[in-house]
Design a protein around this motif. Structure first.
Motif, PDB file in Angstrom:
ATOM      1  N   TYR A  79      28.955  44.438  36.822  1.00  0.00           N
ATOM      2  CA  TYR A  79      28.060  44.118  37.928  1.00  0.00           C
ATOM      3  C   TYR A  79      28.367  45.094  39.045  1.00  0.00           C
ATOM      4  CZ  TYR A  79      25.476  41.494  41.443  1.00  0.00           C
ATOM      5  OH  TYR A  79      24.578  41.123  42.415  1.00  0.00           O
ATOM      6  N   ASP A  80      27.333  45.810  39.490  1.00  0.00           N
ATOM      7  CA  ASP A  80      27.491  46.771  40.579  1.00  0.00           C
ATOM      8  C   ASP A  80      27.335  46.016  41.896  1.00  0.00           C
ATOM      9  OD1 ASP A  80      27.407  48.781  42.436  1.00  0.00           O
ATOM     10  OD2 ASP A  80      25.852  49.957  41.442  1.00  0.00           O
ATOM     11  N   ASN A  81      28.434  45.831  42.596  1.00  0.00           N
ATOM     12  CA  ASN A  81      28.413  45.035  43.820  1.00  0.00           C
ATOM     13  C   ASN A  81      27.669  45.722  44.963  1.00  0.00           C
ATOM     14  OD1 ASN A  81      30.281  42.662  43.123  1.00  0.00           O
ATOM     15  ND2 ASN A  81      31.496  44.423  42.493  1.00  0.00           N
ATOM     16  N   ARG A 132      21.117  42.181  30.836  1.00  0.00           N
ATOM     17  CA  ARG A 132      22.151  42.949  31.528  1.00  0.00           C
ATOM     18  C   ARG A 132      22.182  44.434  31.177  1.00  0.00           C
ATOM     19  NH1 ARG A 132      24.273  37.757  30.825  1.00  0.00           N
ATOM     20  NH2 ARG A 132      25.484  36.948  32.596  1.00  0.00           N
ATOM     21  N   THR A 179      29.938  45.094  30.003  1.00  0.00           N
ATOM     22  CA  THR A 179      28.955  44.904  31.067  1.00  0.00           C
ATOM     23  C   THR A 179      29.655  44.843  32.419  1.00  0.00           C
ATOM     24  OG1 THR A 179      27.437  43.717  29.610  1.00  0.00           O
ATOM     25  CG2 THR A 179      27.169  43.361  31.975  1.00  0.00           C
ATOM     26  N   SER A 238      32.366  45.269  38.953  1.00  0.00           N
ATOM     27  CA  SER A 238      33.158  44.159  38.417  1.00  0.00           C
ATOM     28  C   SER A 238      32.773  43.927  36.965  1.00  0.00           C
ATOM     29  CB  SER A 238      32.907  42.875  39.216  1.00  0.00           C
ATOM     30  OG  SER A 238      33.260  43.051  40.575  1.00  0.00           O
ATOM     31  N   GLU A 291      32.179  41.996  33.533  1.00  0.00           N
ATOM     32  CA  GLU A 291      31.694  40.654  33.218  1.00  0.00           C
ATOM     33  C   GLU A 291      32.281  40.189  31.885  1.00  0.00           C
ATOM     34  OE1 GLU A 291      28.776  38.737  34.766  1.00  0.00           O
ATOM     35  OE2 GLU A 291      29.623  39.840  36.460  1.00  0.00           O
ATOM     36  N   ARG A 325      23.891  45.394  43.568  1.00  0.00           N
ATOM     37  CA  ARG A 325      23.629  44.038  43.079  1.00  0.00           C
ATOM     38  C   ARG A 325      22.782  44.076  41.797  1.00  0.00           C
ATOM     39  NH1 ARG A 325      22.888  43.667  48.505  1.00  0.00           N
ATOM     40  NH2 ARG A 325      20.634  43.473  48.346  1.00  0.00           N
ATOM     41  N   SER A 326      23.260  44.861  40.851  1.00  0.00           N
ATOM     42  CA  SER A 326      22.568  44.980  39.567  1.00  0.00           C
ATOM     43  C   SER A 326      23.588  45.049  38.440  1.00  0.00           C
ATOM     44  CB  SER A 326      21.691  46.239  39.543  1.00  0.00           C
ATOM     45  OG  SER A 326      22.492  47.408  39.654  1.00  0.00           O
ATOM     46  N   TYR A 327      23.141  44.669  37.240  1.00  0.00           N
ATOM     47  CA  TYR A 327      23.989  44.764  36.058  1.00  0.00           C
ATOM     48  C   TYR A 327      23.799  46.124  35.393  1.00  0.00           C
ATOM     49  CZ  TYR A 327      24.711  39.690  36.230  1.00  0.00           C
ATOM     50  OH  TYR A 327      25.062  38.425  36.607  1.00  0.00           O
TER      51      TYR A 327
END
Length: 329
Positions: free
Chosen positions: A218-220, A128, A216, A175, A177, A223-225
């Protein structure tokens, strides 16, 4: 066994090295039916795609910059820097192989047997922190009041910023984690609802003294951490140029050797190959490498223009506190 070291003396670019390494490793994995090497290939493909198609980083860094602008307005008296990087090829490869060694070692210690490929894949999960951003803060002496303790003041603002970050980035399409340190509670200075998201190495320093606050996201959109690290300048110095940097490297070598002594050689191909790949990377003489846009006098004096050994920078934003730079845009 195919290793990254085999490709570091050809004068190729990092991207070409990645592609050749991936292709040869995949071909070998298909011949030997090595399931872990297939997972390894997928990881290399993920890293390759990140380097090939990184236009999204412009959007991502601009959205993170909004928090930088927010901090500039809310905390004009603080000096701080935003840094972003893509994990270097060598560090990424070290981490992948280190994760295999760690998980096989832990599994063997508990079960006196070795995990299946499926179990290993489930345990490892995605890496991640291939993309990471760091917020480094400092309270200039000129803004301290009589009797104030600089470390205490900086910690107060560090945790205040940490409490504001997740909600702010949520509005920017990120978002958080749930990814804390198992068995280690973060500081009470973090809002209770946010504690499961933070890995607090300030309250729970590493054995070699590393201190920082990690979270950490998540880039919506892409679509990557990505990982965000928050630390004071003193913590950053300790990690980058102080004992944590050198002791961490030495401790990692000692841990790898102790794991090798515990797991019987020749009984688990996955462990043996991951261990050997890791040791080969740790033993590199950087001055001998021939990689396009990379040069080194020794393992300390390095000029890395390609992200081979040091991460590729995404953004550097610096705010030198009030009265030093007042213009944000």
């Amino acid at each position: 066994m195919v290793t990254l070291n085999d490709y570091l003396y050809s004068g190729d670019t990092v991207l070409k090295i990645l592609q050749r390494y991936h292709n040869d490793l995949k071909e070998d994995a298909m011949k030997t039916k090595n399931g872990v090497d297939i997972i390894h290939c997928n990881f290399l493909l993920q890293l390759t795609e990140l380097l090939e198609h990184n236009d999204f980083l412009t959007s991502q860094s601009q959205r993170l910059r909004e928090f930088y602008k927010y901090m500039s307005n809310e905390y004009p008296f603080l000096a701080f820097a935003f840094k972003g990087r893509i994990k270097s090829l060598i560090r990424a490869e070290e981490k992948f192989n280190g994760n295999i060694v760690e998980h096989v070692y832990d599994y063997y210690g508990k079960n006196h047997a070795f995990p299946s490929v499926t179990e290993l894949k489930q345990e490892m999960g995605p890496i991640r922190d291939l993309i990471a951003y760091r917020i480094v803060i400092s309270m200039p002496a000129c803004h301290l009041k009589d009797g104030e303790n600089r470390d205490e003041i900086e910690l107060k603002y560090l945790y205040k910023i940490a409490n504001e970050l997740p909600g702010f980035l949520e509005e920017m399409g990120f978002s958080a984690e749930i990814y804390g340190i198992p068995g280690k509670d973060p500081s009470d200075m973090i809002t209770e609802t946010l504690r499961p998201y933070y890995r607090d190495y300030i309250k729970n320093p590493s054995p070699y003294g590393y201190r920082s606050l990690h979270i950490t996201f998540y880039d919506n959109q892409s679509r990557s951490y990505l990982e965000v690290q928050i630390r004071t300048k003193q913590m950053d110095d300790y990690a980058e140029i102080g004992p944590a940097h050198h002791l961490g490297y030495e401790k990692r070598q000692d841990e790898e050797r102790s794991r090798r002594d515990t797991v019987p050689s020749g009984e688990c191909t996955y462990f043996d190959e991951a261990y050997e790949r890791g040791m080969l990377l740790q033993g590199l003489d950087l001055s001998k490498l021939d990689v396009n846009m990379f040069g080194a006098v020794n393992n300390q004096l390095v000029n890395d223009g390609c992200g081979l050994y040091r991460g590729r920078l995404i953004l550097p934003y610096e705010h030198l506190s009030r009265f030093q730079n007042d213009i944000i845009d």
